[in-house]
Design an enzyme around this catalytic site. Structure first.
Site, short mmCIF file in Angstrom:
data_model
loop_
_atom_site.label_atom_id
_atom_site.label_comp_id
_atom_site.label_asym_id
_atom_site.label_seq_id
_atom_site.Cartn_x
_atom_site.Cartn_y
_atom_site.Cartn_z
N LYS A 109 45.97 37.68 43.39
CA LYS A 109 45.40 38.98 43.03
C LYS A 109 43.92 38.77 42.77
O LYS A 109 43.50 37.68 42.39
CB LYS A 109 46.06 39.52 41.75
CG LYS A 109 45.99 41.02 41.62
CD LYS A 109 47.02 41.65 42.54
CE LYS A 109 47.20 43.12 42.29
NZ LYS A 109 48.48 43.58 42.85
N1 GLU Z 1 48.49 45.77 45.86
C1 GLU Z 1 49.80 45.85 46.44
C2 GLU Z 1 50.82 45.21 45.51
O1 GLU Z 1 50.61 45.10 44.33
C3 GLU Z 1 49.86 45.32 47.87
C4 GLU Z 1 49.48 43.88 48.05
C5 GLU Z 1 49.37 43.44 49.51
O2 GLU Z 1 49.68 44.21 50.39
O3 GLU Z 1 48.96 42.29 49.69
O4 GLU Z 1 51.90 44.87 45.90
#
Ligand code: GLU
Length: 419
Positions: A109
């Site tokens: 993240k």
């Molecule tokens: N931000 C989204 C999540 O928390 C998608 C992450 C992604 O597609 O890599 O799952």
């Protein structure tokens, strides 16, 4: 509750969930430590020259929690509440989410501690390019693939892709997912998290013997995930009686007219003061007597303070980490079925995976290919979590965590515990 309390809790909650899974799986302490440690944490300063010439310096993060099962994967968050501990928690949840859906990624993240609503489009672009340059040594299509999250969107991904490509001297579309279609994005990606949330909600209603046409629901957080999830649920016959956002909430026991609500929210930037319902305290939305509650905003909204007042029969976590570990125990005692985030909101990363596969192959799927693939993967993960919960007599969260952590641990063991 202050913002910093919420964020500190997110990492504490993620650690409690991991510790419980490790205990269920009977793993030794050394493996627990490997599973809990982030593989790499990057902090960068993000200077920004504002349009008026002032200079501000923000802080950007990218935490790669795991690369045991494949490249790190996860979104980029722009919010004034972003800090390293929050990003650590969100990265860990991505590891379990990707493992649970059995897609070949680890978890990551990123984020910048900026409120994007305070920046002009030109400032946002400059900020995004500077942040991307800062983290460019650690991202890449085979290393770590960012995507949108709270406060970022397709445009952010387009700038990231362009800025990263400039550092490599060639176009590298596979470095991010959630891109615009014109840059190699996937059909169905924008609505994928919401579609997955609705799909899982309908499976959960069916498990509880509730027909969609007689079900009522509330959506806390009428944003990128919540608004489309409400539409999908309403299409299936569910009556959406209340929605909220950070500015306010509306309530209508006959069901909200969602197309009028969407027009109102797009025009005003909030659901507050929508004429098709009565105003209600946003906090009270979480406590309404409904079949289904979908928290679709941020961490920690269902917590020790309000969990005993939750009347919903089912909670489907559209957000990451909306239920604290303490609240989980209270909800378990009161018999609320909680469908955990790593299952419920995995639709986004599933279609991110499809987007990445399409880019690798240079072959583009139809919308129905994407939607079928998404529904199939969500249904398969739902069934395996349900089976695990039935065999072990545990909650859906503990079952999902045991499955996910078990897969990551097996990858670590097979690789020799060095990854
Ligand atoms: N931000 C989204 C999540 O928390 C998608 C992450 C992604 O597609 O890599 O799952």
């Amino acid at each position: 509750m202050t913002a910093s309390t919420v964020q500190a809790n997110a990492l504490d909650d993620a650690r409690v969930q991991l510790a419980e899974a490790v205990a269920v799986l009977g793993y030794p302490e050394g493996l627990h430590r490997i599973l809990g440690a982030a593989r790499r944490e990057t902090t960068v300063s993000v200077p920004l020259v504002r349009d008026n010439g002032d200079v501000e310096v923000f802080t950007g993060y990218r935490v790669q929690h795991s690369i045991a099962r494949g490249p790190a994967k996860g979104g980029i968050r722009y919010s004034s509440e972003v800090n390293l501990d929050e990003v650590r928690a969100l990265a860990m949840w991505m590891t379990w989410k990707c493992a649970l859906l059995d897609i070949p990624y680890g978890g990551a993240k990123g984020g910048v501690d900026v409120d994007p609503r305070t920046l002009s489009p030109a400032e946002l672009e400059r900020l995004t390019r500077t942040y991307t340059q800062g983290i460019s040594p650690v991202i890449g299509p085979d290393n770590d693939i960012p995507a949108p999250d709270v406060g970022t969107d397709e445009q952010t991904m387009a700038w990231m892709m362009d800025a990263y490509s400039a550092t490599r001297g060639r176009g590298v579309p596979g470095v991010v997912t959630g891109k615009p279609l014109d840059l190699g994005g996937s059909l169905g990606r924008r609505t994928s998290t919401s579609r997955g949330v609705a799909h899982i909600s309908l499976l959960a209603l069916a498990k509880e013997g509730i027909a969609p046409s007689s079900a009522t629901a509330v959506v806390q957080g009428y944003g990128k995930v919540g608004a489309d999830a409400a539409d999908y649920l309403a299409e299936a016959g569910v009556r959406i009686i209340s929605v909220s956002d950070r500015f306010g909430a509306v309530h209508n026991t006959d069901g909200l007219d969602l197309s009028r609500l969407r027009a109102h929210s797009e025009e005003r930037g909030t659901v507050a003061a929508f004429g098709g319902g009565l105003p209600i305290d946003p906090a009270a939305v979480l406590e309404l007597d409904v079949d289904l509650l979908v928290p679709a905003a941020v961490e920690g909204v269902v917590n020790a303070d309000n969990a005993s007042r939750v009347c919903a029969r089912i909670i489907v976590e559209g957000a990451n980490g909306p239920t604290t570990a303490e609240a989980d125990k209270i909800l378990e005692r009161s018999g609320v079925l909680v469908v955990p985030d790593i299952l419920a909101n995995a639709g986004g990363v599933v279609v991110s995976y499809f987007e990445w596969v399409q880019a690798q192959q240079g072959y583009w799927w139809t919308l129905s290919d994407v939607e079928r693939g998404l529904d199939d993967r969500m249904t398969a993960a739902w069934s395996s979590v349900l089976d695990q919960a039935a065999t072990t007599g545990s909650t859906l969260r503990r079952a999902a965590m045991a499955l996910a952590v078990g897969r990551v641990a097996r990858a670590h063991r097979a690789r020799g515990l060095t990854h």
